[in-house]
Design a protein around this motif. Structure first.
Motif, PDB file in Angstrom:
ATOM      1  N   UNK A  98     -44.278 -35.232   7.320  1.00  0.00           N
ATOM      2  CA  UNK A  98     -43.450 -34.570   6.311  1.00  0.00           C
ATOM      3  C   UNK A  98     -42.967 -33.231   6.856  1.00  0.00           C
ATOM      4  N   UNK A  99     -41.734 -33.202   7.304  1.00  0.00           N
ATOM      5  CA  UNK A  99     -41.199 -31.988   7.940  1.00  0.00           C
ATOM      6  C   UNK A  99     -41.102 -30.823   6.957  1.00  0.00           C
ATOM      7  N   UNK A 100     -40.901 -31.109   5.683  1.00  0.00           N
ATOM      8  CA  UNK A 100     -40.755 -30.040   4.691  1.00  0.00           C
ATOM      9  C   UNK A 100     -42.102 -29.409   4.336  1.00  0.00           C
ATOM     10  N   UNK A 101     -43.139 -30.230   4.190  1.00  0.00           N
ATOM     11  CA  UNK A 101     -44.470 -29.695   3.866  1.00  0.00           C
ATOM     12  C   UNK A 101     -45.070 -28.910   5.026  1.00  0.00           C
ATOM     13  N   UNK A 102     -44.567 -29.158   6.233  1.00  0.00           N
ATOM     14  CA  UNK A 102     -45.137 -28.523   7.430  1.00  0.00           C
ATOM     15  C   UNK A 102     -44.630 -27.103   7.649  1.00  0.00           C
TER      16      UNK A 102
END
Length: 273
Positions: A98-102
């Motif tokens: 999950x690129x956004x949560x990272x």
């Protein structure tokens, strides 16, 4: 000496059932052993619940196993001094699914990529800016993206920023935990091409955790199959994988979809291109 050695790792989750005193044990990793050499990529495939992500957390030092060792450059990551731990954290990076949560949604792309540089390197403001610009360009973005926030990027673009952050310190090993699985097929192919180029140009090593067999063979030098917490077989080529008679591998091959949607109603054994 191998870059990474995982030796006889066992890990169990414990939970209590409602209104019962007895612990319920669930072994998620059983006697896991493998090694990754410098400059190589080990692909680790398995279905949901096979233990892939748990193994990734164990290797990253996030979740201590009940038994076994994880050696990085000869050092046991769970039994070492603070100076060595800091070096391990520098040389062992991760790109999550999950690129956004990272990322921190309040940080610009420049700040996201600068974070590891600020923690580990003593650069002037001008040097740091030049390095971030270089990293953005290296992953296919540009200076005009420096001041953008995560919500202003597509999933594929933001994953490129996560990759830029991961390579900022020129690490020895990057754990790719389902890092392309949430992307569309075209973007996934572009990101895999980028990862392959970076591996060659920077001399990187990867542990590529995925459920996608095609993606695994695109990037991996060796492939391991994880099923119910056990590593059942290793393969050095597509031919070895497609000639295996192991029932789990046979089932995986049956699940590979044909390239064209109109053929997707029937399982196929077509080899990957």
């Amino acid at each position: 000496m191998s870059l990474l050695q995982v030796k006889q790792v066992n890990h169990t989750y414990h939970s209590k059932k409602l209104f019962k005193w007895k612990d319920q044990s669930n072994m998620v990793l059983h006697d896991i052993s493998f090694a990754i050499e410098e400059g190589t990529c080990l692909g680790l495939i398995g279905t949901s619940g096979a233990g892939k992500s748990t193994l990734g957390k164990v290797i990253l030092g996030i979740e201590r196993p009940q038994q076994g060792q994880v050696l990085f450059q000869g050092n046991d990551i769970y039994h070492t001094d603070k100076a060595t731990q800091r070096k391990i954290r520098r040389d062992l990076q991760v790109v999550f699914q999950d690129s956004y949560s990272a990322v921190n949604p309040r940080m610009t792309a420049e700040r996201i990529i600068s974070e590891p540089l600020e923690n580990y390197e003593k650069l002037t403001i001008a040097e740091q800016k030049r390095k971030v610009s270089y990293l953005l360009e290296r992953v296919g973005l540009s200076d005009k993206d420096l001041k953008k926030y995560p919500h202003q990027f597509s999933g594929g673009q933001l994953q490129r920023i996560n990759i830029a952050r991961a390579i900022a310190l020129k690490p020895k090993l990057i754990v790719l935990d389902e890092s392309v699985s949430s992307l569309d097929m075209v973007t996934q192919s572009l990101i895999l091409d980028l990862l392959r180029e970076l591996k060659e140009d920077f001399g990187l090593s990867y542990l590529f955790i995925t459920h996608d067999i095609k993606a695994a063979f695109t990037l991996s030098d060796t492939l391991g199959v994880l099923e119910k917490g056990e590593l059942i077989e290793f393969y050095d080529s597509k031919d070895q994988f497609f000639s295996s008679r192991h029932p789990v591998v046979l089932q995986m091959r049956e699940s590979i979809l044909a390239e064209h949607p109109r053929f997707r109603s029937v399982p196929t054994r077509v080899k990957m291109g």
